[in-house]
Design a protein around this motif. Structure first.
Motif, PDB file in Angstrom:
ATOM      1  N   ALA A 123     -44.288 -39.664 -13.836  1.00 15.52           N
ATOM      2  CA  ALA A 123     -45.060 -40.526 -13.106  1.00 15.52           C
ATOM      3  C   ALA A 123     -46.385 -40.642 -14.074  1.00 15.52           C
ATOM      4  O   ALA A 123     -46.450 -40.762 -14.914  1.00 15.52           O
ATOM      5  N   ASP A 124     -47.479 -41.821 -13.430  1.00 14.29           N
ATOM      6  CA  ASP A 124     -48.193 -42.418 -13.631  1.00 14.29           C
ATOM      7  C   ASP A 124     -48.197 -43.088 -15.760  1.00 14.29           C
ATOM      8  O   ASP A 124     -48.765 -42.243 -16.520  1.00 14.29           O
ATOM      9  N   SER A 146     -40.507 -36.776  -9.487  1.00 14.60           N
ATOM     10  CA  SER A 146     -41.786 -37.562  -9.986  1.00 14.60           C
ATOM     11  C   SER A 146     -41.624 -39.062 -10.845  1.00 14.60           C
ATOM     12  O   SER A 146     -41.912 -38.997 -11.053  1.00 14.60           O
ATOM     13  N   ASN A 148     -43.666 -41.492  -9.430  1.00 11.62           N
ATOM     14  CA  ASN A 148     -44.734 -42.108  -8.348  1.00 11.62           C
ATOM     15  C   ASN A 148     -45.714 -42.874 -10.055  1.00 11.62           C
ATOM     16  O   ASN A 148     -46.174 -42.613 -10.833  1.00 11.62           O
ATOM     17  N   ALA A 149     -46.073 -43.994  -8.513  1.00  9.02           N
ATOM     18  CA  ALA A 149     -47.911 -44.582  -9.856  1.00  9.02           C
ATOM     19  C   ALA A 149     -46.846 -44.906 -10.878  1.00  9.02           C
ATOM     20  O   ALA A 149     -47.590 -45.057 -11.934  1.00  9.02           O
ATOM     21  N   ASP A 170     -40.897 -37.472  -5.350  1.00 12.18           N
ATOM     22  CA  ASP A 170     -42.621 -39.035  -5.100  1.00 12.18           C
ATOM     23  C   ASP A 170     -41.914 -40.349  -5.314  1.00 12.18           C
ATOM     24  O   ASP A 170     -42.168 -40.544  -7.031  1.00 12.18           O
ATOM     25  N   GLN A 203     -41.338 -31.451  -0.308  1.00 12.46           N
ATOM     26  CA  GLN A 203     -42.118 -32.895  -0.489  1.00 12.46           C
ATOM     27  C   GLN A 203     -41.521 -34.077  -0.729  1.00 12.46           C
ATOM     28  O   GLN A 203     -40.631 -33.835  -1.044  1.00 12.46           O
ATOM     29  N   HIS A 205     -42.866 -37.930  -1.034  1.00 13.71           N
ATOM     30  CA  HIS A 205     -43.622 -38.497  -0.484  1.00 13.71           C
ATOM     31  C   HIS A 205     -43.162 -39.638  -1.234  1.00 13.71           C
ATOM     32  O   HIS A 205     -42.739 -40.680  -2.298  1.00 13.71           O
TER      33      HIS A 205
HETATM   34  C1  LIG Z   1     -47.002 -37.743  -8.843  1.00  8.92           C
HETATM   35  O1  LIG Z   1     -46.655 -36.797  -8.010  1.00  8.92           O
HETATM   36  C2  LIG Z   1     -46.707 -35.612  -8.169  1.00  8.92           C
HETATM   37  C3  LIG Z   1     -45.218 -34.176  -7.101  1.00  8.92           C
HETATM   38  O2  LIG Z   1     -46.169 -35.268  -5.791  1.00  8.92           O
HETATM   39  C4  LIG Z   1     -48.263 -34.875  -8.092  1.00  8.92           C
HETATM   40  O3  LIG Z   1     -48.253 -34.023  -8.785  1.00  8.92           O
HETATM   41  C5  LIG Z   1     -48.725 -35.924  -9.160  1.00  8.92           C
HETATM   42  O4  LIG Z   1     -50.222 -35.598  -9.137  1.00  8.92           O
HETATM   43  C6  LIG Z   1     -48.504 -37.295  -8.639  1.00  8.92           C
HETATM   44  N1  LIG Z   1     -49.105 -38.318 -10.457  1.00  8.92           N
HETATM   45  C7  LIG Z   1     -49.760 -39.570  -9.791  1.00  8.92           C
HETATM   46  C8  LIG Z   1     -50.412 -40.159 -10.848  1.00  8.92           C
HETATM   47  O5  LIG Z   1     -49.716 -39.848  -8.494  1.00  8.92           O
END
Ligand SMILES: *[C@@H]1O[C@H](CO)[C@@H](O)[C@H](O)[C@H]1NC(C)=O
Ligand SMILES: *[C@@H]1O[C@H](CO)[C@@H](O)[C@H](O)[C@H]1NC(C)=O
Ligand SMILES: *[C@@H]1O[C@H](CO)[C@@H](O)[C@H](O)[C@H]1NC(C)=O
Ligand SMILES: *[C@@H]1O[C@H](CO)[C@@H](O)[C@H](O)[C@H]1NC(C)=O
Ligand SMILES: *[C@@H]1O[C@H](CO)[C@@H](O)[C@H](O)[C@H]1NC(C)=O
Ligand SMILES: *[C@@H]1O[C@H](CO)[C@@H](O)[C@H](O)[C@H]1NC(C)=O
Ligand SMILES: *[C@@H]1O[C@H](CO)[C@@H](O)[C@H](O)[C@H]1NC(C)=O
Ligand SMILES: *[C@@H]1O[C@H](CO)[C@@H](O)[C@H](O)[C@H]1NC(C)=O
Ligand SMILES: *[C@@H]1O[C@H](CO)[C@@H](O)[C@H](O)[C@H]1NC(C)=O
Ligand SMILES: CC(=O)N[C@H]1CO[C@H](CO)[C@@H](O)[C@@H]1O
Length: 882
Positions: A123-124, A146, A148-149, A170, A203, A205
């Motif tokens: 992520a990120d 994950s 995400n982002a 996610d 979860q 997302h």
């Molecule tokens: C990415 O997903 C994880 C699990 O849902 C979460 O804990 C985390 O904060 C997320 N990171 C970002 C940057 O959104």
């Protein structure tokens, strides 16, 4: 060194070596395999470290020390972000979230050799619009994924659906960092088939994934689900009510899916739900009384839905609530006094409903309250400002636009909370509230539409108010001069003082405001000259209309490079046409109506062509000579219908308002333009499109044929001049025209048949000219009142009483083949027009786009509003544009 000490030293050395050996031995048990180690290193090598790839302020490059001298070990199990199984030594976890990784990821990546992985987070980071690689299915042990982002894009591959051990998935917030558009798509496979085999999910997302489907009913069987985030996914249809009954569900976020409908069910059993986010959906119906069963709920956001009915008293039992937002719905009835039991409450948003009755005094018990907004309801009664005395944390209070009478006892100042934002428009105040003198931190104050008389107190402008951002004093009875001290407000961005009785001249410093975006002084008695504007100012909107300003339009206005709207109507300005304003790159609206402008307008000079102008009103002046046809030719913006792309629309923090001055309408536009024969007062400029109004001058000569090129035009008014010649047939090209006024000129000849192509014409006036011949009978031209044509002795045919001598002329000639083709092209233009009619909506897009532009600069916004949780922007229906 004595032998004794030496032997001690030797012993120590041997001992340390022994320990190290033992350690190495024990470590060799968990040494990661060479294969996994090199996979990790290859993975690392595939990316560059780029600080802009991660958004988290705590991000750092976790991979840099991998396998480095000075790194903790060459054993990959000790590397940052790597987790090994204690027994097997296999890499089972990899957490490289927020690691500045930038580069593409494909199925060839060595990452997919780490087949023992159970937890993977990337992520990120910035994976450069990669597709999620299909090789992900090789990581079949994954329980948590994950991505995400991380700037992944494209369709989510069906291989993800094969990861049947997943408990956490996610893929949210993959948004284009440049355009803010959603990047991931979930269509083939669709939502339903993606999750078909992922039944152990806890979860899920998928926020900002373009799903564009209904929510599968099967989700209601996902009994392990604790967190379901589906914000801004283009979801539609009915939300499966069974999801509310999932016993473990704690967080449900489906906001900003505008076509998602649904109702809240009767909650039968206690629920784990902690956060419920429905903002910007089409959820409707009541809040059920049984909502009290959601005993763990601390966050309820239902703004901008279609909820109705009363707010149930039982809501007062949700004593964990810290955030309650019911704004922008159709709630009616009273504000339940049981809200006073929600002692944890920090923010309470109730604005833009139909709530009535008083504001319960008991709300004064909400010690933790930081924000209370009730504006734009039907609340009534007296609000004794005493009720806020004890709310020490209250920073934002909006009571505007109800039927409330705010009563401020003298001398309550020192125990009041220190407000940052105080909106009291239309609150029946009669005096400047004295307590404001002691408000040191206030930066936004709205006192619009009260009956405040007298002078603006000097202390309003003392040096300590440098942080003021918004000051609305319009629609009061303020008198006296605008004090020069106002220029102490160095941060002022929005200043409205219209509709008062201010007099005297403007202090010269007015032109020096560096931060002022919006200035309205309309309808006062301000005299003297327009101040000189200095370079580098930010002014976007200036409305100085209906005053007694004199002299010339200062050339220094060209220093206002951002100026989009300039209204100087109804003053006593005495000047030639201020052609130099044509160099302003953003100017869209110029109103010079009813002044003493004079002279010939002539030809535009290069670089002075008004590149974005779409509304010009120079009527009721003394201009002479020919119509400025070269200017009209050069007004490019009027030639298209793409106004909603305009940066002016994008650059002012405005919003549609439900009330006259709700929290969401910080800027209104006002202009009076004669359209369809009557002076119309436009509250908001977005009600109209392109307008040329040059009536009531002394223009002579002919109407140029080229006017037919100004395609976007909606209203053309050239009445009451001294124009001669015929009505140009090219006017028939202006298929968007709804209002055409050529009356009271010296026009002659016949009314061209081409005008029958103006299918949207709603107002036509060619009266009091010297027109002759038959009135074209096709379309609606004959349906206008006879007053549209009267005063032309030579005209005949319906609606005029005199029949035409030659009855053949009554029927228009059948369109030739050529014209038929034109018809079909204008049918296309019909489609174009539909686009324009949809302008109401189009503008909403524009408005939202405007907010988007602001919203993308959260720093600017939060800086200027100065409150962390200020949500005007977030309250729009387009969630990703946060
Ligand atoms: C990415 O997903 C994880 C699990 O849902 C979460 O804990 C985390 O904060 C997320 N990171 C970002 C940057 O959104
Ligand atoms: C990102 O993708 C673009 C286009 O595919 C490519 O040209 C560029 O080299 C990539 N950047 C990196 C760091 O992989
Ligand atoms: C993966 O590697 C193979 C062979 O090395 C190559 O042919 C193929 O194009 C690569 N695929 C991608 C997506 O890079
Ligand atoms: C779900 O699992 C079954 C059996 O494991 C398999 O046959 C089916 O193809 C899977 N469906 C999807 C969508 O992956
Ligand atoms: C919602 O539905 C309307 C009407 O069908 C459509 O025009 C609009 O684009 C939809 N909105 C979204 C976000 O899909
Ligand atoms: C609010 O609290 C008071 C006192 O604790 C209690 O009597 C009342 O019933 C509560 N109201 C609601 C709606 O819970
Ligand atoms: C227009 O000009 C004429 C003479 O040039 C003058 O008499 C008249 O007052 C002017 N009208 C206005 C409205 O300025
Ligand atoms: C209108 O124009 C004609 C010449 O074209 C001129 O004789 C007449 O004086 C003008 N009328 C006015 C009111 O300017
Ligand atoms: C505009 O109208 C004129 C005259 O009716 C015609 O000759 C011309 O082709 C039209 N232009 C366009 C772009 O439709
Ligand atoms: C009228 C009144 O009570 N004024 C008081 C307001 O508060 C300041 C201190 O914050 C006092 O100095 C004033 O006397």
């Amino acid at each position: 060194m004595t032998p004794f000490i030496f032997s001690r030293f030797l012993f120590l050395l041997i001992f340390v070596n022994l320990v190290l050996a033992v350690l190495r031995f024990s470590l060799s048990q968990s040494l990661c395999s060479d294969g996994e180690k090199s996979s990790l290193l290859q993975f690392k090598e595939a990316f560059v470290i780029d600080k802009s790839a991660s958004g988290d302020p705590l991000a750092y490059p976790k991979v840099t020390l991998w396998n480095q001298v000075g790194g903790r070990s060459s054993d990959c199990c000790f590397w940052e972000g790597v987790e090994c199984d204690v027994d097997t030594g296999h890499v089972i976890g990899l957490d490289l979230s927020s690691s500045f990784l930038y580069g593409s990821l494909d199925s060839n990546s060595s990452l997919f050799n780490l087949v023992h992985l159970r937890r993977l987070s990337l992520a990120d980071n910035h994976f450069n619009y990669s597709q999620i690689p299909t090789a992900i299915k090789r990581l079949s042990m994954l329980t948590s994924l994950s991505l995400n982002a991380s700037v992944f894009s494209g369709q989510i591959p069906s291989e993800v659906s094969e990861l049947s051990n997943l408990s956490s998935l996610d893929l949210s917030e993959n948004i284009d960092p440049l355009t803010r558009k959603r990047l991931l798509v979930l269509k083939k496979p669709d939502f339903k088939s993606l999750i078909a085999n992922l039944t152990s999910l806890e979860q899920l997302h998928l926020s900002y994934v373009d799903i564009s489907s209904t929510v599968p009913d099967s989700l209601a069987n996902f009994s392990s689900l604790t967190s379901l985030l589906l914000k801004d996914c283009g979801l539609r249809g009915e939300f499966p009510v069974g999801i509310f009954e999932l016993h473990n569900l704690q967080i449900l976020s489906v906001g900003f899916n505008e076509n998602l409908t649904g109702n809240l069910p009767e909650f039968k059993q206690s629920s784990s739900l902690k956060a419920l986010k429905l903002a910007g959906t089409s959820f409707s119906g009541d809040l059920p009384t049984s909502i009290e069963k959601l005993a763990s709920l601390y966050y309820l956001d239902a703004t901008s839905c279609n909820f109705s009915g009363m707010i149930p008293t039982s809501i007062g039992k949700l004593n964990q609530l810290t955030y309650l937002d019911l704004s922008e719905n159709n709630f009616m009835g009273h504000i339940p006094s049981s809200l006073a039991n929600l002692t944890q409450l920090v923010q309470l948003w109730l604005y833009s409903n139909q709530l009535s009755g008083p504001i319960p005094f008991s709300l004064s018990k909400l010690q933790n309250l930081e924000l209370l907004t009730v504006e734009n309801n039907n609340l009534s009664g007296n609000v004794n400002f005493d009720m806020f005395l004890g709310l020490k944390n209250l920073r934002t209070l909006s009571l505007s636009d109800n039927n409330l009478s705010v009563i401020i006892k003298p001398g309550i100042n020192d125990t009041l909370p220190q407000f940052k934002l105080l909106l009291l428009s239309n609150c029946n105040l009669r005096k400047f509230p004295e307590f404001l003198r002691h408000q040191e931190r206030i930066d936004s104050l709205d006192l619009l539409g009260n009956n405040i008389g007298g002078r603006i107190p000097e202390w309003m402008f003392n040096k300590s108010r440098e942080t003021f951002f918004l000051l609305y004093l319009s629609e009061n009875d303020l008198i006296g001069e605008v004090p020069p001290a106002i220029c102490n407000l160095r941060s002022l961005a929005l200043l409205k003082m219209s509709y008062n009785k201010l007099s005297g001249s403007l202090p010269q410093c007015f032109g020096n405001f560096k931060s002022l975006l919006v200035l309205t002084l309309r309808n006062n008695s301000i005299s003297g000259n327009i101040p000189i504007f200095t370079e580098g100012n930010q002014l976007r909107l200036a409305d100085l209309g209906y005053n007694q300003l004199q002299g010339q339009v200062p050339h220094s206005l060209t220093n206002c490079r951002m100026l989009g709207y300039l209204n100087l109507e109804n003053n006593r300005l005495d000047d030639v046409f201020p052609y130099w304003l044509g160099s302003l790159p953003e100017l869209e609206v110029l109103v010079l109506r009813s002044n003493e402008f004079h002279g010939v307008i002539g030809e535009p000079k290069p670089h002075y062509e008004f590149p974005k102008l779409r509304i010009i009103d120079i009527s009721f002046n003394n201009f002479t000579g020919k119509l400025p046809s070269s200017y009209i030719q050069s007004w490019k913006a009027m030639k298209s219908n793409m106004f909603w792309n305009s940066s002016y629309m994008m650059s002012i923090p405005k919003a549609e308002s439900k009330g006259s001055n709700t929290i969401s309408s910080f800027v209104n536009f006002r202009v009076t333009i004669k359209i369809k024969g009557v002076d119309r007062f436009y509250e908001k400029i977005q009600d109209i499109i392109a307008v040329i109004s040059m009536s009531d001058n002394k223009f002579d000569g002919e109407i140029p044929q080229e006017i037919g090129n100004v395609k976007g035009i909606y209203s053309l008014d050239l009445s009451n001049n001294n124009l001669t010649g015929g009505i140009p047939s090219s006017l028939g090209n202006l298929t968007g025209l709804e209002s055409l006024d050529l009356s009271r000129n010296e026009l002659s000849g016949e009314i061209p048949q081409e005008l029958t192509k103006l299918t949207f014409l709603q107002y036509l006036n060619v009266s009091h000219n010297h027109l002759t011949g038959p009135i074209p009978q096709a379309n609606q031209l004959s349906r206008f009142e006879s007053s549209s044509y009267e005063g032309n002795s030579g005209l005949c045919g319906i609606p005029l009483p005199n029949k035409c001598g030659n009855s053949e002329a009554l029927d228009p000639p059948l369109p030739s083949h050529e014209e038929e083709e034109e018809e079909s092209s204008s049918f296309f233009q019909f489609g174009w027009k539909v686009v324009v009619i949809g302008y109401g909506c189009g503008f909403v897009v524009g408005l939202f786009a405007g907010e988007f532009a602001i919203a993308r600069k959260p720093n600017w916004f939060s800086m200027t509003f100065g409150i962390r949780n200020w949500q005007v922007i977030r309250k729009r229906r387009i969630g990703r544009r946060n």
